[in-house]
Design an enzyme around this catalytic site. Structure first.
Site, mmCIF file in Angstrom:
data_model
loop_
_atom_site.group_PDB
_atom_site.id
_atom_site.type_symbol
_atom_site.label_atom_id
_atom_site.label_comp_id
_atom_site.label_asym_id
_atom_site.label_seq_id
_atom_site.Cartn_x
_atom_site.Cartn_y
_atom_site.Cartn_z
ATOM 1 N N GLY A 1 0.720 -1.086 0.087
ATOM 2 C CA GLY A 1 -0.020 0.133 0.045
ATOM 3 C C GLY A 1 0.936 1.234 0.058
ATOM 4 N N ARG B 1 19.675 10.515 -4.517
ATOM 5 C CA ARG B 1 20.405 11.435 -4.299
ATOM 6 C C ARG B 1 21.514 11.185 -3.394
ATOM 7 N NH1 ARG B 1 17.397 17.036 -4.764
ATOM 8 N NH2 ARG B 1 16.770 16.431 -7.142
ATOM 9 N N ARG C 1 1.118 -5.360 -5.233
ATOM 10 C CA ARG C 1 1.388 -6.425 -4.515
ATOM 11 C C ARG C 1 1.447 -7.809 -5.431
ATOM 12 N NH1 ARG C 1 -2.833 -3.935 -1.589
ATOM 13 N NH2 ARG C 1 -2.023 -2.886 0.355
ATOM 14 N N ASP D 1 5.733 -4.893 6.046
ATOM 15 C CA ASP D 1 6.244 -6.103 6.628
ATOM 16 C C ASP D 1 6.301 -7.069 5.439
ATOM 17 O OD1 ASP D 1 6.552 -5.915 9.124
ATOM 18 O OD2 ASP D 1 4.925 -7.381 9.652
ATOM 19 N N GLY D 2 5.094 -7.284 4.353
ATOM 20 C CA GLY D 2 5.141 -7.990 3.392
ATOM 21 C C GLY D 2 6.457 -7.838 2.455
ATOM 22 N N THR E 1 4.140 2.819 5.882
ATOM 23 C CA THR E 1 2.673 2.431 5.797
ATOM 24 C C THR E 1 1.951 3.224 6.863
ATOM 25 O OG1 THR E 1 1.080 0.918 6.564
ATOM 26 C CG2 THR E 1 3.291 0.442 7.129
ATOM 27 N N ASP F 1 -0.645 2.897 8.338
ATOM 28 C CA ASP F 1 -0.966 1.909 9.567
ATOM 29 C C ASP F 1 -0.011 2.112 10.943
ATOM 30 O OD1 ASP F 1 -3.166 1.115 8.208
ATOM 31 O OD2 ASP F 1 -2.384 -0.698 7.438
ATOM 32 N N ASP G 1 2.172 -0.152 11.834
ATOM 33 C CA ASP G 1 2.052 -1.328 12.440
ATOM 34 C C ASP G 1 3.456 -2.484 12.179
ATOM 35 O OD1 ASP G 1 1.674 -1.759 9.854
ATOM 36 O OD2 ASP G 1 -0.028 -3.121 10.032
ATOM 37 N N ARG H 1 -6.650 -2.215 8.673
ATOM 38 C CA ARG H 1 -7.356 -3.597 8.754
ATOM 39 C C ARG H 1 -6.989 -4.408 9.980
ATOM 40 N NH1 ARG H 1 -6.319 -6.225 3.043
ATOM 41 N NH2 ARG H 1 -7.682 -4.380 2.460
ATOM 42 N N ALA I 1 -12.883 12.337 20.370
ATOM 43 C CA ALA I 1 -13.945 11.489 20.030
ATOM 44 C C ALA I 1 -14.666 11.072 21.109
ATOM 45 C CB ALA I 1 -13.505 10.179 19.411
ATOM 46 N N HIS J 1 -24.189 16.001 20.271
ATOM 47 C CA HIS J 1 -23.500 15.442 19.213
ATOM 48 C C HIS J 1 -22.137 14.458 19.593
ATOM 49 C CE1 HIS J 1 -20.719 18.780 19.542
ATOM 50 N NE2 HIS J 1 -19.742 17.904 19.011
HETATM 51 O O1 F6P Z 1 -2.164 0.959 3.657
HETATM 52 C C1 F6P Z 1 -2.215 -0.137 4.798
HETATM 53 C C2 F6P Z 1 -3.955 -0.035 4.501
HETATM 54 O O2 F6P Z 1 -4.414 1.146 4.380
HETATM 55 C C3 F6P Z 1 -4.804 -0.729 5.424
HETATM 56 O O3 F6P Z 1 -5.173 -0.178 6.535
HETATM 57 C C4 F6P Z 1 -6.033 -1.047 4.564
HETATM 58 O O4 F6P Z 1 -6.767 -2.055 5.087
HETATM 59 C C5 F6P Z 1 -5.269 -1.598 3.507
HETATM 60 O O5 F6P Z 1 -4.228 -0.865 3.210
HETATM 61 C C6 F6P Z 1 -6.042 -1.480 2.194
HETATM 62 O O6 F6P Z 1 -5.425 -1.556 1.172
HETATM 63 P P1 F6P Z 1 -5.633 -1.845 -0.484
HETATM 64 O O7 F6P Z 1 -7.122 -1.320 -0.704
HETATM 65 O O8 F6P Z 1 -4.831 -1.230 -1.501
HETATM 66 O O9 F6P Z 1 -5.997 -3.368 -0.652
#
Ligand code: F6P
Length: 333
Positions: free
Chosen positions: A15, A29, A76, A107-108, A135, A137, A139, A181, A196, A226
């Site tokens: 992503g 550079r 990917r 990671d991948g 990323t 995320d 993560d 995700r 929030a 609200h």
């Molecule tokens: O980049 C990470 C992420 O945004 C996740 O949070 C999300 O679930 C996923 O990518 C969705 O990516 P794609 O729609 O490209 O499969």
């Protein structure tokens, strides 16, 4: 230092994340300033399989530091997961005479890099790979920070602030789904930053009564009219959450799924600066002959870690932040 490194590849995979371009720029550079040639591999690992590459010099990366997305495109690749696919990639590396590859992604991406490097080593040859975590995320176990997270937080924040205006005017409840995700970092940081009413994250088992209903009730008792519920993608469907709120509290929430908008946009100063430092460090690591490393942040410092060890690291969830969030949302203000 008289480096053995003459030519390196750079690619972005998985992503996309704002700041990837800044990282590509820093790699190109840093390399070219040391007389190292640079090849941009397009569309992630599939570019290496399909010989989809472009020669890069200092001017190829002009005016991209401020751009979201990635000029190298990203993908990917399922084929790269198989040894046969990697064999084709190895042939391209040989054809190009690459001494090393800088991979920018998650990671991948790094697991793929390690598999490639090992497959090359089985032939008695050497290809060093270095990973730069990027990323939205945030993560990746080995790094406190990943490129793109800050920009995504700010994008979500801007959208939610706008939603708040209309929710406040109509005295409504909003359920906003942010990306993540498998990870709740984005929801957690954004939830704190927008104040929030409730935040739902995949790392914490959902107790709907405790985590949503009770929080809205408390806010209502405190005089709020609200409510803003921020839900990470991995915590469940925003539409189902809204439906349950309706059933339990008799209010009629509006749902907004922010989606891929969070992956785009001009990177923030933090993302550009971090990407620049990581890109520089990645090339330095290759020049020093250190194979298979991941560039990570550790309390704001840039460090390089053994790739295999780094990939085994788990990120412990930031419970202290969750506690802060809990105490602020429980106040009902
Ligand atoms: O980049 C990470 C992420 O945004 C996740 O949070 C999300 O679930 C996923 O990518 C969705 O990516 P794609 O729609 O490209 O499969």
């Amino acid at each position: 230092m008289d480096s053995q490194v003459k030519r390196i590849g750079v690619l972005t995979s998985g992503g996309d994340a704002p700041g990837m371009n800044a990282a590509v720029r820093a790699v190109v550079r840093s390399a070219t300033s040391q007389g190292i040639e640079c090849v941009g591999i397009r569309r992630g690992w599939s570019g290496l399989i399909n010989s989809d590459f472009v020669r890069m010099d200092s001017s190829s990366v002009s005016h991209i530091i401020n751009k979201g997305g990635t000029i190298l495109y990203t993908a990917r690749s399922m084929e790269f997961m198989q040894p046969e696919g990697r064999e084709k990639a190895i042939a391209t590396c040989k054809l190009l005479g690459l001494n090393g590859i800088v991979t920018i992604g998650g990671d991948g991406t790094f697991r793929g890099a390690l598999a490639l490097s090992r497959q090359v080593a089985e032939k008695g040859q050497k290809l060093d790979v270095v990973g730069i975590p990027a990323t939205i995320d945030n993560d990746i176990g080995c790094s406190h920070y990943t490129i793109g997270f800050d920009t995504a937080c700010n994008t979500a924040l801007e959208c939610i602030d706008k939603l708040r205006d209309t929710m406040q005017s109509h005295e409504r409840c909003s359920v906003v789904e942010v990306m993540g995700r498998h990870a709740g970092y984005l929801a957690l940081y954004v939830g704190i930053a927008v104040g929030a009413t409730a935040v739902l994250i995949p790392e914490r088992q959902l107790d709907f009564e405790r985590d949503v209903v009770e929080k809205i009730r408390r806010a209502r008792l405190a005089g709020t009219t609200h409510y803003m519920v921020v839900a990470a993608e991995g915590s469940g469907s925003a539409y189902e959450i809204a439906q349950r709120i309706h059933e339990e509290l008799g209010i009629d929430p509006r749902v907004t799924v922010l989606g891929h908008i969070q992956r785009g946009g001009a990177p923030t100063a933090r993302d550009r600066e971090t990407a620049s430092r990581m890109g520089f460090e990645a090339v330095k690591t290759l020049v020093e002959g250190k194979g298979n490393r991941i560039i990570a942040t550790l309390d704001g410092r840039i460090v390089d870690l053994d790739m295999e060890e780094a990939l085994a690291m788990q990120k412990s969830f930031e419970m202290d932040r969750y506690t802060i969030l809990e105490s602020l949302t429980n106040s009902g203000k």
